[in-house]
Design an enzyme around this catalytic site. Sequence first.
Site, mmCIF file in Angstrom:
data_model
loop_
_atom_site.group_PDB
_atom_site.id
_atom_site.type_symbol
_atom_site.label_atom_id
_atom_site.label_comp_id
_atom_site.label_asym_id
_atom_site.label_seq_id
_atom_site.Cartn_x
_atom_site.Cartn_y
_atom_site.Cartn_z
ATOM 1 N N LYS A 53 0.528 3.064 1.183
ATOM 2 C CA LYS A 53 -0.668 2.267 1.245
ATOM 3 C C LYS A 53 -2.019 2.975 0.966
ATOM 4 C CE LYS A 53 1.793 -1.089 4.200
ATOM 5 N NZ LYS A 53 2.085 -1.477 5.557
ATOM 6 N N GLN A 97 -0.422 -0.591 11.510
ATOM 7 C CA GLN A 97 0.971 -0.284 11.093
ATOM 8 C C GLN A 97 1.953 -0.575 12.284
ATOM 9 O OE1 GLN A 97 2.253 0.177 7.780
ATOM 10 N NE2 GLN A 97 4.214 -0.460 8.846
ATOM 11 N N ASP A 120 -4.276 -7.852 6.769
ATOM 12 C CA ASP A 120 -2.808 -8.025 6.610
ATOM 13 C C ASP A 120 -2.384 -9.240 6.922
ATOM 14 O OD1 ASP A 120 -0.645 -6.171 6.350
ATOM 15 O OD2 ASP A 120 -0.744 -5.287 8.360
#
Length: 284
Positions: A53, A97, A120
């Site tokens: 990412k 994460q 997200d």
Amino acid sequence: MTANLISGTELSKSIRTRITLEVKELSQKGVIPGLAVILVGENPASQVYVRNKVKACEEVGFFSSLDAYPASITESELLNHIHALNKNPKIHGILVQLPLPGHIDASRVIEAIDPAKDVDGFHISSAGALVKGLPGYWPCTPFGCMKMLESINFELKGKHAVVIGRSHIVGKPMALMLLDKNATVTICHSATTDLKAITLQADVIVVAVGKINVLTADMVKSGAVVIDVGMNRDEEGKLCGDVDFEGVSKVASYITPVPGGVGPMTITMLLQNTLEAAQKRHIA
Ligand code: NAP
């Protein structure tokens, strides 16, 4: 029939090229989109995901920070870091994460993110916006699947879409996005009694289960479009999806590969959401 491939790698390249150009335009106005990635603990898979990412951010010209904390961090320490990122003007998107260590309540951490920075799409306000059909950040994996369908000009209106899997991050938002495009949607899960009877009716099937060969050729109507979200390791340790790719390719009209399918699209949609967050804050 031999299915056409929907390459997430190729589609990602073209979307990322467009994002790079938009970043250049923004930077001329003094704005650099910024993504903060938070990693807790030393889960090897998570370490690979966050590295990818951060690398993708650098490639399109974003500012990115990787904040790695030991698994021993307390929930309140982590929440304090998120509060600081919420206030940081250089940061437009925050990604935590998952999974987090067991002593940390992941929902509480996600809900601490400013919804304007929830790139997200996991915050309850993002989920609510999706349910109500309001603007908001869509979770990146199903958003990527939608882009793949769009790339082949697949008209969802009136089609029967079957989603296998009902997780908060993939299956449920996927079903809502398909519904938003006027598909008739069926969601299947582990308690579905006759999966094959349902998938055989589908014009498009999205498989997000996490088990090898959940969808085989005999379960697919000729000409259906098949999107494989699954990421598994076969007995030789090779990355593979949930779909029997060899068999289903002979029946479907379009299919996504693993690797090179939904995976790269997930990161690309993260970049897209972060770009949008920067544009919204500075241009709107
Ligand atoms: P998850 O939270 O474990 O959910 C799996 C879903 O599959 C559940 O809803 C479960 O039903 C259902 N299921 C399990 N066995 C089934 C069966 N035999 N028949 C029908 N449904 C069944 O997984 P997830 O997070 O959604 O991820 C799914 C897969 O996608 C995993 O392989 C994951 O690694 C992959 N993934 C890939 C990406 C990417 O970027 N490519 C991103 C996210 C996830 P119940 O709800 O009844 O338990």
